[in-house]
Design a protein around this motif. Structure first.
Motif, PDB file in Angstrom:
ATOM      1  N   PHE A 189     -14.065  -4.479   6.830  1.00 34.75           N
ATOM      2  CA  PHE A 189     -14.143  -4.187   5.391  1.00 34.75           C
ATOM      3  C   PHE A 189     -12.925  -4.663   4.621  1.00 34.75           C
ATOM      4  CE2 PHE A 189     -12.016  -0.552   7.348  1.00 34.75           C
ATOM      5  CZ  PHE A 189     -10.891  -0.429   6.560  1.00 34.75           C
ATOM      6  N   GLY A 190     -11.943  -5.283   5.295  1.00 35.59           N
ATOM      7  CA  GLY A 190     -10.746  -5.696   4.588  1.00 35.59           C
ATOM      8  C   GLY A 190      -9.772  -6.416   5.489  1.00 35.59           C
ATOM      9  N   GLY A 191      -8.571  -6.632   4.957  1.00 34.84           N
ATOM     10  CA  GLY A 191      -7.573  -7.352   5.719  1.00 34.84           C
ATOM     11  C   GLY A 191      -6.162  -6.926   5.390  1.00 34.84           C
ATOM     12  N   LEU A 192      -5.251  -7.282   6.276  1.00 34.99           N
ATOM     13  CA  LEU A 192      -3.819  -7.028   6.096  1.00 34.99           C
ATOM     14  C   LEU A 192      -3.147  -8.369   5.845  1.00 34.99           C
ATOM     15  CD1 LEU A 192      -3.239  -4.603   9.136  1.00 34.99           C
ATOM     16  CD2 LEU A 192      -3.888  -4.015   6.785  1.00 34.99           C
ATOM     17  N   VAL A 193      -2.396  -8.460   4.756  1.00 33.80           N
ATOM     18  CA  VAL A 193      -1.820  -9.724   4.317  1.00 33.80           C
ATOM     19  C   VAL A 193      -0.303  -9.586   4.160  1.00 33.80           C
ATOM     20  CG1 VAL A 193      -1.891 -11.509   2.536  1.00 33.80           C
ATOM     21  CG2 VAL A 193      -3.956 -10.192   3.053  1.00 33.80           C
ATOM     22  N   PRO A 194       0.475 -10.537   4.688  1.00 36.16           N
ATOM     23  CA  PRO A 194       1.923 -10.483   4.486  1.00 36.16           C
ATOM     24  C   PRO A 194       2.266 -10.479   3.000  1.00 36.16           C
ATOM     25  CG  PRO A 194       1.379 -12.087   6.182  1.00 36.16           C
ATOM     26  CD  PRO A 194       0.082 -11.677   5.545  1.00 36.16           C
ATOM     27  N   LEU A 195       3.228  -9.682   2.619  1.00 40.45           N
ATOM     28  CA  LEU A 195       3.577  -9.508   1.218  1.00 40.45           C
ATOM     29  C   LEU A 195       3.963 -10.820   0.550  1.00 40.45           C
ATOM     30  CD1 LEU A 195       3.895  -7.305  -0.940  1.00 40.45           C
ATOM     31  CD2 LEU A 195       6.273  -7.023  -0.209  1.00 40.45           C
ATOM     32  N   ASP A 196       4.547 -11.749   1.305  1.00 41.95           N
ATOM     33  CA  ASP A 196       5.003 -13.005   0.718  1.00 41.95           C
ATOM     34  C   ASP A 196       3.950 -14.118   0.786  1.00 41.95           C
ATOM     35  OD1 ASP A 196       5.010 -13.498   3.430  1.00 41.95           O
ATOM     36  OD2 ASP A 196       7.123 -14.085   3.554  1.00 41.95           O
ATOM     37  N   ALA A 197       2.724 -13.782   1.192  1.00 36.15           N
ATOM     38  CA  ALA A 197       1.691 -14.815   1.339  1.00 36.15           C
ATOM     39  C   ALA A 197       1.217 -15.344  -0.002  1.00 36.15           C
ATOM     40  CB  ALA A 197       0.509 -14.263   2.138  1.00 36.15           C
ATOM     41  N   VAL A 198       1.180 -14.480  -1.014  1.00 35.24           N
ATOM     42  CA  VAL A 198       0.755 -14.867  -2.357  1.00 35.24           C
ATOM     43  C   VAL A 198       1.826 -14.389  -3.329  1.00 35.24           C
ATOM     44  CG1 VAL A 198      -1.015 -14.652  -4.139  1.00 35.24           C
ATOM     45  CG2 VAL A 198      -1.685 -14.658  -1.723  1.00 35.24           C
ATOM     46  N   ALA A 199       2.525 -15.319  -3.944  1.00 35.22           N
ATOM     47  CA  ALA A 199       3.685 -14.972  -4.762  1.00 35.22           C
ATOM     48  C   ALA A 199       3.353 -13.968  -5.864  1.00 35.22           C
ATOM     49  CB  ALA A 199       4.295 -16.230  -5.374  1.00 35.22           C
ATOM     50  N   THR A 200       2.210 -14.162  -6.533  1.00 37.09           N
ATOM     51  CA  THR A 200       1.872 -13.280  -7.654  1.00 37.09           C
ATOM     52  C   THR A 200       1.498 -11.871  -7.196  1.00 37.09           C
ATOM     53  OG1 THR A 200      -0.371 -14.212  -7.598  1.00 37.09           O
ATOM     54  CG2 THR A 200       1.182 -15.108  -9.227  1.00 37.09           C
ATOM     55  N   GLN A 201       1.132 -11.719  -5.932  1.00 36.25           N
ATOM     56  CA  GLN A 201       0.887 -10.382  -5.390  1.00 36.25           C
ATOM     57  C   GLN A 201       2.170  -9.796  -4.810  1.00 36.25           C
ATOM     58  OE1 GLN A 201      -1.864  -8.610  -5.793  1.00 36.25           O
ATOM     59  NE2 GLN A 201      -2.903 -10.302  -6.802  1.00 36.25           N
ATOM     60  N   GLY A 202       2.971 -10.656  -4.198  1.00 36.75           N
ATOM     61  CA  GLY A 202       4.213 -10.197  -3.585  1.00 36.75           C
ATOM     62  C   GLY A 202       5.172  -9.543  -4.553  1.00 36.75           C
ATOM     63  N   VAL A 203       5.227 -10.053  -5.790  1.00 33.56           N
ATOM     64  CA  VAL A 203       6.160  -9.491  -6.774  1.00 33.56           C
ATOM     65  C   VAL A 203       5.779  -8.064  -7.169  1.00 33.56           C
ATOM     66  CG1 VAL A 203       6.782 -11.738  -7.711  1.00 33.56           C
ATOM     67  CG2 VAL A 203       4.872 -10.485  -8.715  1.00 33.56           C
ATOM     68  N   LEU A 204       4.552  -7.659  -6.881  1.00 34.82           N
ATOM     69  CA  LEU A 204       4.104  -6.312  -7.224  1.00 34.82           C
ATOM     70  C   LEU A 204       4.543  -5.269  -6.201  1.00 34.82           C
ATOM     71  CD1 LEU A 204       0.430  -7.223  -8.213  1.00 34.82           C
ATOM     72  CD2 LEU A 204       2.383  -6.892  -9.753  1.00 34.82           C
ATOM     73  N   GLY A 205       5.043  -5.744  -5.050  1.00 39.27           N
ATOM     74  CA  GLY A 205       5.391  -4.806  -3.992  1.00 39.27           C
ATOM     75  C   GLY A 205       4.156  -4.454  -3.171  1.00 39.27           C
ATOM     76  N   PRO A 206       4.317  -3.661  -2.123  1.00 36.20           N
ATOM     77  CA  PRO A 206       3.192  -3.300  -1.260  1.00 36.20           C
ATOM     78  C   PRO A 206       2.080  -2.596  -2.056  1.00 36.20           C
ATOM     79  CG  PRO A 206       5.281  -2.740  -0.219  1.00 36.20           C
ATOM     80  CD  PRO A 206       5.593  -3.089  -1.636  1.00 36.20           C
ATOM     81  N   HIS A 207       0.836  -3.010  -1.849  1.00 38.14           N
ATOM     82  CA  HIS A 207      -0.277  -2.412  -2.577  1.00 38.14           C
ATOM     83  C   HIS A 207      -1.604  -2.831  -1.979  1.00 38.14           C
ATOM     84  CE1 HIS A 207       0.041  -6.451  -4.303  1.00 38.14           C
ATOM     85  NE2 HIS A 207      -1.212  -6.324  -4.706  1.00 38.14           N
ATOM     86  N   TRP A 208      -2.628  -2.069  -2.310  1.00 38.75           N
ATOM     87  CA  TRP A 208      -4.003  -2.416  -1.962  1.00 38.75           C
ATOM     88  C   TRP A 208      -4.644  -3.173  -3.128  1.00 38.75           C
ATOM     89  CZ3 TRP A 208      -6.651  -2.166   2.513  1.00 38.75           C
ATOM     90  CH2 TRP A 208      -6.093  -1.407   3.549  1.00 38.75           C
ATOM     91  N   LEU A 209      -5.372  -4.239  -2.791  1.00 35.91           N
ATOM     92  CA  LEU A 209      -6.047  -5.058  -3.799  1.00 35.91           C
ATOM     93  C   LEU A 209      -7.553  -5.003  -3.552  1.00 35.91           C
ATOM     94  CD1 LEU A 209      -5.548  -7.212  -6.110  1.00 35.91           C
ATOM     95  CD2 LEU A 209      -5.903  -8.934  -4.304  1.00 35.91           C
ATOM     96  N   PRO A 210      -8.327  -4.422  -4.493  1.00 37.08           N
ATOM     97  CA  PRO A 210      -9.781  -4.393  -4.318  1.00 37.08           C
ATOM     98  C   PRO A 210     -10.431  -5.703  -4.732  1.00 37.08           C
ATOM     99  CG  PRO A 210      -9.198  -3.272  -6.349  1.00 37.08           C
ATOM    100  CD  PRO A 210      -7.904  -3.693  -5.706  1.00 37.08           C
ATOM    101  N   TYR A 211     -11.498  -6.073  -4.045  1.00 40.64           N
ATOM    102  CA  TYR A 211     -12.299  -7.245  -4.374  1.00 40.64           C
ATOM    103  C   TYR A 211     -13.663  -6.786  -4.891  1.00 40.64           C
ATOM    104  CZ  TYR A 211      -9.418 -10.815  -1.985  1.00 40.64           C
ATOM    105  OH  TYR A 211      -8.421 -11.683  -1.616  1.00 40.64           O
TER     106      TYR A 211
END
Length: 266
Positions: A189-211
């Protein structure tokens, strides 16, 4: 695959905290066709987004002083109090201790070892979202985390999640897929992604992203911008996965949209 046949550890609720509920309602109604049904006085202003008569998310007003505008993902548990203890034992924190929500269910709000916030929902009268995995509803959830193995261990201890490495098409590394305990491949149902994999997500800090599943990724992105939102990651197509993009609503709440490769048309 995310379905409404919820089991322990599966995403079973989702809600939006926003500083302007009226404008947010207008945005998501224009984007996904959701109707907003406000709760009574006893809910403190909390209401539900509905799609074809089925709940697809909750929403409430959250002032900038309380928290930034964001989406929160909740996972099913048979015992919120037990989950709270497991979170602490695994190195997480409990900013919102377990509490009853009228006769609808029991909830708690936690942060994992990396600092990402998530919720849990113990169903009673409200058994969870009425629609998932169909167009204009939640279909996937990703955790952006500074330490993928540590996150896998944390959630494995709390919910019993299992992880599986899936190679990216054409090489270039792998994706850490998460699934509920004992469910096999269909329980992903989801995945674990390194914080630095996507710059625009990484700047937000650790978080869950819904699709959210959509019928047309490009058209949905155009609608996001037309309605006052923002594109944060250009549409990208991945073989066997589909076409997806990261976006934000007018108040900065981040989410992703995807036209899955195996989703039905229309």
């Amino acid at each position: 695959m995310l379905t409404t046949g919820y089991v322990t550890g599966s995403p079973n609720w989702l809600d939006l905290g926003t500083p302007d509920l009226d404008r947010a309602t207008t945005f998501y109604q224009g984007l996904f066709g959701w109707d907003f049904v406000p709760g009574g006085p006893e809910t403190g202003g909390y209401g539900m987004f509905m799609l074809d008569g089925k709940s697809v998310a909750g929403a409430m007003t959250v002032t900038p002083e309380q928290a930034k505008s964001s989406w929160s993902v909740y996972f099913q548990t048979p015992d919120v109090d037990g989950t709270a203890k497991a979170v602490e034992q695994a190195g997480g924190a409990v900013p919102f201790p377990p509490m009853d929500v009228l006769d609808f269910g029991r909830m708690g709000g936690f942060t994992d070892r990396g600092g990402a916030y998530f919720g849990t929902w113990q169903p009673k009268k409200n058994t969870g979202l009425g629609a998932v995995g169909v167009p204009r509803s939640l279909c996937w959830a990703e955790l952006y985390t500074p330490d993928v193995p540590a996150a896998a261990a944390f959630y494995g201890r709390v919910f019993g999640w299992e992880t599986h490495q899936v190679a990216y098409p054409g090489g270039g590394g792998s994706y850490t897929l998460i699934r509920t305990k004992g469910g096999g491949e269909d329980a992903g149902f989801g995945g674990l992604v390194p914080l630095d994999a996507v710059a625009t997500q990484g700047v937000l800090g650790p978080h869950w992203l819904p699709y959210f599943e959509v019928d047309d990724c490009d058209a949905t992105v155009a609608d996001v911008e037309r309605l006052g939102g923002k594109l944060t990651l250009e549409p990208m197509e991945m073989e066997g996965v589909g076409k997806f993009a990261d976006v934000a609503d007018p108040y900065g709440a981040q989410f992703a949209v995807i036209k899955s490769a195996d989703s039905s048309e229309g």
